[in-house]
Design a protein around this motif. Sequence first.
Motif, PDB file in Angstrom:
ATOM      1  N   ILE A  92       5.239   0.330   3.942  1.00 27.99           N
ATOM      2  CA  ILE A  92       4.299   0.708   2.892  1.00 27.99           C
ATOM      3  C   ILE A  92       3.965  -0.479   1.988  1.00 27.99           C
ATOM      4  CG2 ILE A  92       5.928   1.552   1.137  1.00 27.99           C
ATOM      5  CD1 ILE A  92       2.670   3.286   2.264  1.00 27.99           C
ATOM      6  N   THR A  93       4.918  -1.381   1.765  1.00 31.21           N
ATOM      7  CA  THR A  93       4.658  -2.555   0.939  1.00 31.21           C
ATOM      8  C   THR A  93       3.657  -3.485   1.618  1.00 31.21           C
ATOM      9  OG1 THR A  93       6.841  -2.421  -0.102  1.00 31.21           O
ATOM     10  CG2 THR A  93       5.711  -4.557  -0.203  1.00 31.21           C
ATOM     11  N   LYS A  94       3.801  -3.687   2.910  1.00 27.90           N
ATOM     12  CA  LYS A  94       2.859  -4.541   3.639  1.00 27.90           C
ATOM     13  C   LYS A  94       1.452  -3.971   3.554  1.00 27.90           C
ATOM     14  CE  LYS A  94       4.166  -6.353   7.552  1.00 27.90           C
ATOM     15  NZ  LYS A  94       4.499  -6.526   8.987  1.00 27.90           N
ATOM     16  N   ALA A  95       1.308  -2.667   3.713  1.00 29.57           N
ATOM     17  CA  ALA A  95      -0.011  -2.033   3.620  1.00 29.57           C
ATOM     18  C   ALA A  95      -0.570  -2.157   2.199  1.00 29.57           C
ATOM     19  CB  ALA A  95       0.067  -0.574   4.051  1.00 29.57           C
ATOM     20  N   ALA A  96       0.268  -1.991   1.185  1.00 32.99           N
ATOM     21  CA  ALA A  96      -0.181  -2.099  -0.212  1.00 32.99           C
ATOM     22  C   ALA A  96      -0.612  -3.517  -0.542  1.00 32.99           C
ATOM     23  CB  ALA A  96       0.932  -1.642  -1.153  1.00 32.99           C
ATOM     24  N   ILE A  97       0.150  -4.498  -0.111  1.00 36.54           N
ATOM     25  CA  ILE A  97      -0.220  -5.898  -0.348  1.00 36.54           C
ATOM     26  C   ILE A  97      -1.552  -6.206   0.315  1.00 36.54           C
ATOM     27  CG2 ILE A  97       0.382  -8.274   0.299  1.00 36.54           C
ATOM     28  CD1 ILE A  97       3.322  -7.501  -0.311  1.00 36.54           C
ATOM     29  N   ARG A  98      -1.737  -5.742   1.512  1.00 34.54           N
ATOM     30  CA  ARG A  98      -3.001  -5.970   2.211  1.00 34.54           C
ATOM     31  C   ARG A  98      -4.167  -5.302   1.482  1.00 34.54           C
ATOM     32  NH1 ARG A  98      -0.725  -5.312   8.426  1.00 34.54           N
ATOM     33  NH2 ARG A  98       0.057  -7.450   8.568  1.00 34.54           N
ATOM     34  N   ALA A  99      -3.934  -4.135   0.897  1.00 38.65           N
ATOM     35  CA  ALA A  99      -4.991  -3.451   0.147  1.00 38.65           C
ATOM     36  C   ALA A  99      -5.387  -4.252  -1.089  1.00 38.65           C
ATOM     37  CB  ALA A  99      -4.534  -2.047  -0.247  1.00 38.65           C
ATOM     38  N   VAL A 100      -4.416  -4.780  -1.810  1.00 42.35           N
ATOM     39  CA  VAL A 100      -4.705  -5.589  -2.997  1.00 42.35           C
ATOM     40  C   VAL A 100      -5.394  -6.887  -2.585  1.00 42.35           C
ATOM     41  CG1 VAL A 100      -3.676  -6.880  -4.919  1.00 42.35           C
ATOM     42  CG2 VAL A 100      -2.867  -4.567  -4.386  1.00 42.35           C
ATOM     43  N   GLN A 101      -4.903  -7.529  -1.541  1.00 42.42           N
ATOM     44  CA  GLN A 101      -5.545  -8.755  -1.064  1.00 42.42           C
ATOM     45  C   GLN A 101      -6.983  -8.488  -0.642  1.00 42.42           C
ATOM     46  OE1 GLN A 101      -2.579  -9.758   1.904  1.00 42.42           O
ATOM     47  NE2 GLN A 101      -1.795 -11.421   0.644  1.00 42.42           N
ATOM     48  N   ASN A 102      -7.223  -7.355   0.015  1.00 41.31           N
ATOM     49  CA  ASN A 102      -8.575  -6.998   0.420  1.00 41.31           C
ATOM     50  C   ASN A 102      -9.473  -6.812  -0.799  1.00 41.31           C
ATOM     51  OD1 ASN A 102     -10.373  -4.225   1.338  1.00 41.31           O
ATOM     52  ND2 ASN A 102     -10.526  -6.058   2.609  1.00 41.31           N
ATOM     53  N   ALA A 103      -8.931  -6.230  -1.858  1.00 42.90           N
ATOM     54  CA  ALA A 103      -9.716  -5.993  -3.068  1.00 42.90           C
ATOM     55  C   ALA A 103     -10.111  -7.291  -3.761  1.00 42.90           C
ATOM     56  CB  ALA A 103      -8.942  -5.095  -4.031  1.00 42.90           C
ATOM     57  N   ILE A 104      -9.239  -8.280  -3.752  1.00 42.27           N
ATOM     58  CA  ILE A 104      -9.505  -9.503  -4.513  1.00 42.27           C
ATOM     59  C   ILE A 104      -9.957 -10.676  -3.652  1.00 42.27           C
ATOM     60  CG2 ILE A 104      -7.850  -8.808  -6.280  1.00 42.27           C
ATOM     61  CD1 ILE A 104      -5.948 -11.008  -5.177  1.00 42.27           C
ATOM     62  N   HIS A 105      -9.953 -10.515  -2.366  1.00 42.06           N
ATOM     63  CA  HIS A 105     -10.151 -11.630  -1.431  1.00 42.06           C
ATOM     64  C   HIS A 105     -11.453 -12.405  -1.630  1.00 42.06           C
ATOM     65  CE1 HIS A 105      -9.451 -13.893   2.215  1.00 42.06           C
ATOM     66  NE2 HIS A 105     -10.683 -13.626   2.592  1.00 42.06           N
ATOM     67  N   PHE A 106     -12.534 -11.738  -1.907  1.00 41.31           N
ATOM     68  CA  PHE A 106     -13.832 -12.404  -1.975  1.00 41.31           C
ATOM     69  C   PHE A 106     -14.321 -12.624  -3.405  1.00 41.31           C
ATOM     70  CE2 PHE A 106     -13.710 -10.148   2.103  1.00 41.31           C
ATOM     71  CZ  PHE A 106     -13.863 -11.239   2.963  1.00 41.31           C
ATOM     72  N   ASN A 107     -13.403 -12.658  -4.364  1.00 37.52           N
ATOM     73  CA  ASN A 107     -13.788 -12.766  -5.765  1.00 37.52           C
ATOM     74  C   ASN A 107     -13.478 -14.133  -6.344  1.00 37.52           C
ATOM     75  OD1 ASN A 107     -14.636 -10.025  -6.255  1.00 37.52           O
ATOM     76  ND2 ASN A 107     -12.508  -9.493  -5.874  1.00 37.52           N
ATOM     77  N   SER A 108     -14.365 -14.576  -7.202  1.00 38.99           N
ATOM     78  CA  SER A 108     -14.122 -15.742  -8.038  1.00 38.99           C
ATOM     79  C   SER A 108     -14.583 -15.358  -9.433  1.00 38.99           C
ATOM     80  CB  SER A 108     -14.924 -16.941  -7.528  1.00 38.99           C
ATOM     81  OG  SER A 108     -14.728 -18.042  -8.378  1.00 38.99           O
TER      82      SER A 108
END
Length: 119
Positions: free
Chosen positions: A20-36
């Motif tokens: 569940i932690t791996k999935a949660a980390i991936r969700a947060v990374q997906n949310a912030i990945h394309f932001n500056s």
Amino acid sequence: MEKIMFIETGMGIDVHGQNITKAAIRAVQNAIHFNSMPGLASVLPDNDFNNMKVNVKLALPAEKENLDIAAVKAVLPFGTVTVEVMDGGMLTTSGVVLAEKGDKNDLMYIVVASVEVGY
């Protein structure tokens, strides 16, 4: 948080291993990945990215007790980070059990994240 500057959403999946932690980390990374956010510092107290507040909301389908909140917070490089966990997300079949990938069963864990940034 007095002012929310932006909200991004994401989804993360652990296809094999039921972590569940791996999935949660991936969700947060997906949310912030394309932001500056280059202009954000100019509105933060003392023009410092460390003064921003980050609220993470995670919708987890299972094993909330196994979520490593510190590992999720570590994904976010600046600010004071809070994490709120709620019911949601999805459990669905991967169609196969791969013991070499750590599978306990054939479930994929899908987590949904909302990341709010402001001050």
